[in-house]
Design an enzyme around this catalytic site. Sequence first.
Site, PDB file in Angstrom:
ATOM      1  N   GLY A 281       0.939  -1.115   0.123  1.00  0.00           N
ATOM      2  CA  GLY A 281       0.045  -0.016  -0.059  1.00  0.00           C
ATOM      3  C   GLY A 281       0.863   1.213  -0.068  1.00  0.00           C
ATOM      4  O   GLY A 281       1.219   1.930  -1.093  1.00  0.00           O
ATOM      5  N   ARG A 282       1.542   1.717   1.136  1.00  0.00           N
ATOM      6  CA  ARG A 282       2.272   2.676   1.545  1.00  0.00           C
ATOM      7  C   ARG A 282       3.240   2.851   0.490  1.00  0.00           C
ATOM      8  O   ARG A 282       3.527   4.026  -0.118  1.00  0.00           O
ATOM      9  CB  ARG A 282       2.919   2.464   2.968  1.00  0.00           C
ATOM     10  CG  ARG A 282       3.380   3.785   3.443  1.00  0.00           C
ATOM     11  CD  ARG A 282       4.362   3.248   4.766  1.00  0.00           C
ATOM     12  NE  ARG A 282       3.433   2.898   5.596  1.00  0.00           N
ATOM     13  CZ  ARG A 282       2.573   3.435   6.637  1.00  0.00           C
ATOM     14  NH1 ARG A 282       2.771   4.579   6.784  1.00  0.00           N
ATOM     15  NH2 ARG A 282       1.931   2.470   7.430  1.00  0.00           N
TER      16      ARG A 282
ATOM     17  N   CYS B 187      -9.817  21.182  17.695  1.00  0.00           N
ATOM     18  CA  CYS B 187      -9.564  21.537  19.132  1.00  0.00           C
ATOM     19  C   CYS B 187      -8.933  20.210  20.018  1.00  0.00           C
ATOM     20  O   CYS B 187      -9.788  19.773  20.574  1.00  0.00           O
ATOM     21  CB  CYS B 187     -10.891  21.806  19.730  1.00  0.00           C
ATOM     22  SG  CYS B 187     -11.611  23.332  19.027  1.00  0.00           S
ATOM     23  N   GLU B 188      -7.867  19.776  19.729  1.00  0.00           N
ATOM     24  CA  GLU B 188      -6.969  18.880  20.232  1.00  0.00           C
ATOM     25  C   GLU B 188      -5.544  19.415  20.429  1.00  0.00           C
ATOM     26  O   GLU B 188      -5.069  20.001  19.503  1.00  0.00           O
ATOM     27  CB  GLU B 188      -7.198  17.699  19.528  1.00  0.00           C
ATOM     28  CG  GLU B 188      -8.491  16.905  19.298  1.00  0.00           C
ATOM     29  CD  GLU B 188      -9.145  16.182  20.423  1.00  0.00           C
ATOM     30  OE1 GLU B 188      -8.451  15.742  21.507  1.00  0.00           O
ATOM     31  OE2 GLU B 188     -10.307  16.148  20.490  1.00  0.00           O
TER      32      GLU B 188
ATOM     33  N   TYR C 200       0.488   8.222  15.232  1.00  0.00           N
ATOM     34  CA  TYR C 200       1.563   7.515  15.190  1.00  0.00           C
ATOM     35  C   TYR C 200       3.003   8.511  15.632  1.00  0.00           C
ATOM     36  O   TYR C 200       3.891   8.210  15.437  1.00  0.00           O
ATOM     37  CB  TYR C 200       2.116   6.963  13.939  1.00  0.00           C
ATOM     38  CG  TYR C 200       0.845   6.146  13.208  1.00  0.00           C
ATOM     39  CD1 TYR C 200       0.339   5.018  13.997  1.00  0.00           C
ATOM     40  CD2 TYR C 200       0.458   6.457  12.019  1.00  0.00           C
ATOM     41  CE1 TYR C 200      -0.638   4.289  13.374  1.00  0.00           C
ATOM     42  CE2 TYR C 200      -0.631   5.818  11.367  1.00  0.00           C
ATOM     43  CZ  TYR C 200      -1.049   4.768  11.922  1.00  0.00           C
ATOM     44  OH  TYR C 200      -2.272   3.805  11.277  1.00  0.00           O
TER      45      TYR C 200
ATOM     46  N   TYR D 273      -2.327   6.659   3.560  1.00  0.00           N
ATOM     47  CA  TYR D 273      -3.042   6.749   4.879  1.00  0.00           C
ATOM     48  C   TYR D 273      -3.543   8.218   5.250  1.00  0.00           C
ATOM     49  O   TYR D 273      -3.300   8.716   6.692  1.00  0.00           O
ATOM     50  CB  TYR D 273      -2.337   6.014   6.006  1.00  0.00           C
ATOM     51  CG  TYR D 273      -2.189   4.361   5.746  1.00  0.00           C
ATOM     52  CD1 TYR D 273      -3.355   3.522   5.652  1.00  0.00           C
ATOM     53  CD2 TYR D 273      -1.061   4.046   5.255  1.00  0.00           C
ATOM     54  CE1 TYR D 273      -2.835   2.058   5.343  1.00  0.00           C
ATOM     55  CE2 TYR D 273      -0.720   2.655   4.854  1.00  0.00           C
ATOM     56  CZ  TYR D 273      -1.657   1.769   4.971  1.00  0.00           C
ATOM     57  OH  TYR D 273      -1.753   0.495   4.527  1.00  0.00           O
TER      58      TYR D 273
ATOM     59  N   ARG E  67      -1.905  10.987  10.641  1.00  0.00           N
ATOM     60  CA  ARG E  67      -0.713  10.150  11.040  1.00  0.00           C
ATOM     61  C   ARG E  67       0.248  10.934  12.081  1.00  0.00           C
ATOM     62  O   ARG E  67       0.480  10.270  13.208  1.00  0.00           O
ATOM     63  CB  ARG E  67       0.084   9.844   9.989  1.00  0.00           C
ATOM     64  CG  ARG E  67      -0.433   9.094   8.725  1.00  0.00           C
ATOM     65  CD  ARG E  67       0.408   8.508   7.721  1.00  0.00           C
ATOM     66  NE  ARG E  67       1.330   7.609   8.102  1.00  0.00           N
ATOM     67  CZ  ARG E  67       2.487   7.808   8.431  1.00  0.00           C
ATOM     68  NH1 ARG E  67       2.820   8.878   8.298  1.00  0.00           N
ATOM     69  NH2 ARG E  67       3.173   6.819   9.079  1.00  0.00           N
TER      70      ARG E  67
HETATM   71  C1  PLP Z   1      -3.489  -7.149   5.515  1.00  0.00           C
HETATM   72  C2  PLP Z   1      -2.631  -6.131   5.079  1.00  0.00           C
HETATM   73  N1  PLP Z   1      -2.075  -6.110   3.979  1.00  0.00           N
HETATM   74  C3  PLP Z   1      -1.632  -5.198   3.457  1.00  0.00           C
HETATM   75  C4  PLP Z   1      -1.520  -3.922   4.028  1.00  0.00           C
HETATM   76  C5  PLP Z   1      -0.754  -2.731   3.644  1.00  0.00           C
HETATM   77  O1  PLP Z   1       0.486  -2.520   4.305  1.00  0.00           O
HETATM   78  P1  PLP Z   1       1.432  -1.075   3.717  1.00  0.00           P
HETATM   79  O2  PLP Z   1       0.599  -0.160   3.432  1.00  0.00           O
HETATM   80  O3  PLP Z   1       2.351  -1.002   4.765  1.00  0.00           O
HETATM   81  O4  PLP Z   1       2.179  -1.975   2.700  1.00  0.00           O
HETATM   82  C6  PLP Z   1      -1.989  -3.878   5.250  1.00  0.00           C
HETATM   83  C7  PLP Z   1      -1.930  -2.704   6.230  1.00  0.00           C
HETATM   84  O5  PLP Z   1      -1.565  -2.527   7.349  1.00  0.00           O
HETATM   85  C8  PLP Z   1      -2.877  -5.065   5.957  1.00  0.00           C
HETATM   86  O6  PLP Z   1      -3.341  -4.945   7.125  1.00  0.00           O
END
Ligand code: PLP
Length: 416
Positions: free
Chosen positions: A277-278, A345-346, A319, A374, A315
Amino acid sequence: MNHFQRKRGELCCEDVPLAELAAEVGTPAYVYSTATLRRHARVFKAALRGLDVLACFAVKSAPNLALLSLLAEEGFGFDIVSGGELYRALKAGGEADKIVFSGVGKREEEMEAALQARIHQFNCESEEELEQLSRVASRARKVAPVALRVNPEVDARTHPYVATALASSKFGVPAGRVRKAYRLAASLPGLKVVGLACHIGSQIDELGPFVEAAKKMRALFLQLRADGHDLRRLDMGGGLGVPYRERGRQPASPQRYGEALARALSGLEATVIFEPGRLLVANAGVLLSRVLLRKQGHAARKFVVVDAGMNDLLRPALYQAHHELEPVGRPRRGAEVVDVVGPVCESADVLAKRRRLPPLQAGDLVVLRTAGAYGMAMASQYNARPRPVEVLVDGRSWRVVRARESYADLVRGESV
Ligand SMILES: Cc1ncc(COP(=O)(O)O)c(C=O)c1O
């Protein structure tokens, strides 16, 4: 490598000055670069050349249809965790046979919808879920292709909120129970056992945890095959980290990740599924925001208040994440240490803490980099703040791919 660079001192996305975009669509705005996303997608695939791969983009990281559609064009499937993400993936042109349904709890109607769509595989995370899926599939006169997500107990050495393979994690089935769980799966009428899965966490910047997981998964995979299960797919999840900081320790490259995993998994005679993803989208997006005002706090504490807040980019608050922040225009001379904060307001609404930056003034535009993953995905309407507009740039052209929410959007479905 990304396509957010300065041209004659002005920060641009590809060939579009960000100041021009802000004038057209306002702020806060998420801005994505097509060239960066396509490049990351291709680099990732090339890095895994040594394996028979199915790459499934983790929809949760950036669910906008335009981004999903670009990745579908690049040959990606999708990793989903809800019926909503299934809807998005299909609407964006994703092929059902490249969709993997992950997640620790799925509603029956979500399972039904995925069965009707004929997705590639369900990743189940408990014995109870196997039984539930079998029941739902049998009722629909279907057979669900299934992999079990195992918790390989690998310390991913990342933020505890995104480490998912510790002994204390809610995710996956403990490795010690997996063989019994496969016997159960094989005995259930609505299931066809096709693979084995794991995902050890997110924003992991070293290769060690991935290699350790791959070795454990390989051993387990072979053991399960020896037990008589016809496993054809090994899903290694996502998780490779991205460089949020310009300087300092940098995460392993996709090339080194690909080589290490190809070595650990060679000769397995299985399709290896990845769920990045990221890695694909983080550096393909920025959050564009405008300075509302400067404020002097106690003693030497200086605040720069911007029009994006923790509801737009969670984020940092969630985090303690670092996003590089810089002015869009040519940086002024000098530097000062400031807290860049949002209007929410946090006290947690701090986007950049104790950051040394060129002096900023009311009206200046700034960007928070590496916000593509994200970012908008976690945005909310907290404090009744409409969520930002999303813009996709391609060379010299750009288009709005999600309109800024209006006040009417805030109250949609509510009644007095
Ligand atoms: C089951 C699963 N696959 C893939 C991902 C994607 O992770 P990333 O964005 O770190 O690659 C996540 C994210 O936490 C996940 O929970």
